[in-house]
Motif scaffolding. Sequence first.
Motif, short mmCIF file in Angstrom:
data_model
loop_
_atom_site.label_atom_id
_atom_site.label_comp_id
_atom_site.label_asym_id
_atom_site.label_seq_id
_atom_site.Cartn_x
_atom_site.Cartn_y
_atom_site.Cartn_z
N VAL A 97 0.84 -1.19 0.00
CA VAL A 97 0.00 0.00 0.00
C VAL A 97 0.88 1.25 0.00
CG1 VAL A 97 -1.76 1.25 1.30
CG2 VAL A 97 -1.81 -1.23 1.26
N THR A 98 0.60 2.17 -0.91
CA THR A 98 1.26 3.48 -0.96
C THR A 98 0.17 4.53 -0.88
OG1 THR A 98 2.97 2.56 -2.39
CG2 THR A 98 2.84 4.95 -2.26
N ILE A 99 0.27 5.42 0.11
CA ILE A 99 -0.82 6.36 0.37
C ILE A 99 -0.30 7.74 0.71
CG2 ILE A 99 -2.50 4.66 1.14
CD1 ILE A 99 -1.55 5.27 4.00
N GLY A 100 -1.21 8.69 0.75
CA GLY A 100 -0.91 10.03 1.25
C GLY A 100 -1.27 10.13 2.73
N LYS A 101 -2.50 9.68 3.07
CA LYS A 101 -2.99 9.68 4.45
C LYS A 101 -3.70 8.36 4.71
CE LYS A 101 -3.87 14.62 4.29
NZ LYS A 101 -4.91 15.65 4.25
N LEU A 102 -3.73 7.95 6.00
CA LEU A 102 -4.33 6.67 6.35
C LEU A 102 -5.25 6.82 7.55
CD1 LEU A 102 -4.45 3.54 6.02
CD2 LEU A 102 -2.47 3.44 7.56
N SER A 103 -6.44 6.22 7.44
CA SER A 103 -7.39 6.16 8.55
C SER A 103 -7.83 4.72 8.69
CB SER A 103 -8.60 7.06 8.24
OG SER A 103 -9.60 6.87 9.21
N VAL A 104 -7.58 4.12 9.87
CA VAL A 104 -7.92 2.72 10.10
C VAL A 104 -8.84 2.62 11.31
CG1 VAL A 104 -7.05 0.39 10.53
CG2 VAL A 104 -5.69 1.99 9.17
N GLU A 105 -10.01 2.00 11.13
CA GLU A 105 -10.93 1.79 12.24
C GLU A 105 -10.55 0.52 13.01
OE1 GLU A 105 -14.95 1.65 10.79
OE2 GLU A 105 -14.95 3.78 10.27
N PRO A 106 -10.82 0.49 14.31
CA PRO A 106 -10.56 -0.72 15.10
C PRO A 106 -11.32 -1.92 14.53
CG PRO A 106 -11.11 1.11 16.54
CD PRO A 106 -11.37 1.57 15.14
N GLY A 107 -10.67 -3.07 14.50
CA GLY A 107 -11.29 -4.28 13.98
C GLY A 107 -10.87 -4.61 12.56
N ALA A 108 -10.27 -3.66 11.86
CA ALA A 108 -9.81 -3.91 10.50
C ALA A 108 -8.57 -4.79 10.52
CB ALA A 108 -9.50 -2.59 9.80
N ILE A 109 -8.40 -5.60 9.48
CA ILE A 109 -7.20 -6.42 9.33
C ILE A 109 -6.36 -5.77 8.24
CG2 ILE A 109 -6.29 -8.68 8.71
CD1 ILE A 109 -8.97 -9.83 9.78
N PHE A 110 -5.16 -5.33 8.61
CA PHE A 110 -4.28 -4.60 7.70
C PHE A 110 -2.92 -5.28 7.71
CE2 PHE A 110 -1.57 -1.03 6.41
CZ PHE A 110 -2.28 -0.52 5.34
N ASN A 111 -2.76 -6.31 6.87
CA ASN A 111 -1.50 -7.04 6.75
C ASN A 111 -0.84 -6.63 5.44
OD1 ASN A 111 -1.75 -8.53 9.13
ND2 ASN A 111 -3.04 -10.05 8.11
N ALA A 112 -0.21 -5.47 5.45
CA ALA A 112 0.37 -4.93 4.22
C ALA A 112 1.61 -4.12 4.55
CB ALA A 112 -0.66 -4.06 3.51
N THR A 113 2.50 -4.04 3.57
CA THR A 113 3.59 -3.07 3.70
C THR A 113 3.00 -1.73 3.29
OG1 THR A 113 4.34 -3.47 1.44
CG2 THR A 113 5.40 -4.75 3.19
N CYS A 114 3.31 -0.70 4.04
CA CYS A 114 2.67 0.59 3.84
C CYS A 114 3.71 1.70 3.75
CB CYS A 114 1.70 0.87 4.98
SG CYS A 114 0.75 2.39 4.78
#
Length: 137
Positions: A97-114
């Motif tokens: 994942v390549t981003i400008g800004k990130l918003s992650v809610e609790p409970g999400a699964i985020f297994n990525a290089t960022c």
Amino acid sequence: MFSSKEKNTDRKRVMERNVIAKNTSLVGDIKSEGDFRIDGTLEGTLTTLGRVIIGVGGFVKGNVVSENAEIEGRFSGQLQVSNTLTVKSGAHITGDVTIGKLSVEPGAIFNATCAMKGAVKELNQQNAKQKASEKTA
């Protein structure tokens, strides 16, 4: 002379919303200037100047390039978001994942290089200012 008509046409094009509906599978590459909502399955590459929304039942396997993205479903692959990525609580993301800004809610699964584009630029500017102040001191 033509500027007002051209501006209106551009606004309409960006405001278009494309949908891949539930129980729909699509394999291939998509290029668009409008927004996209995916409630079905997409295997391939999606490139858009607009926003991508992957709904609760949506699944994307491949590459996505967009200005903004909101993920509630599943994503696997390479994701490039120039502005803001919003990851909802039910989301499951794997890949790069390549981003400008990130918003992650609790409970999400985020297994990525960022990688955050804006943060690297900001750090480089701070380091340059710090080196300049050290030279003058």
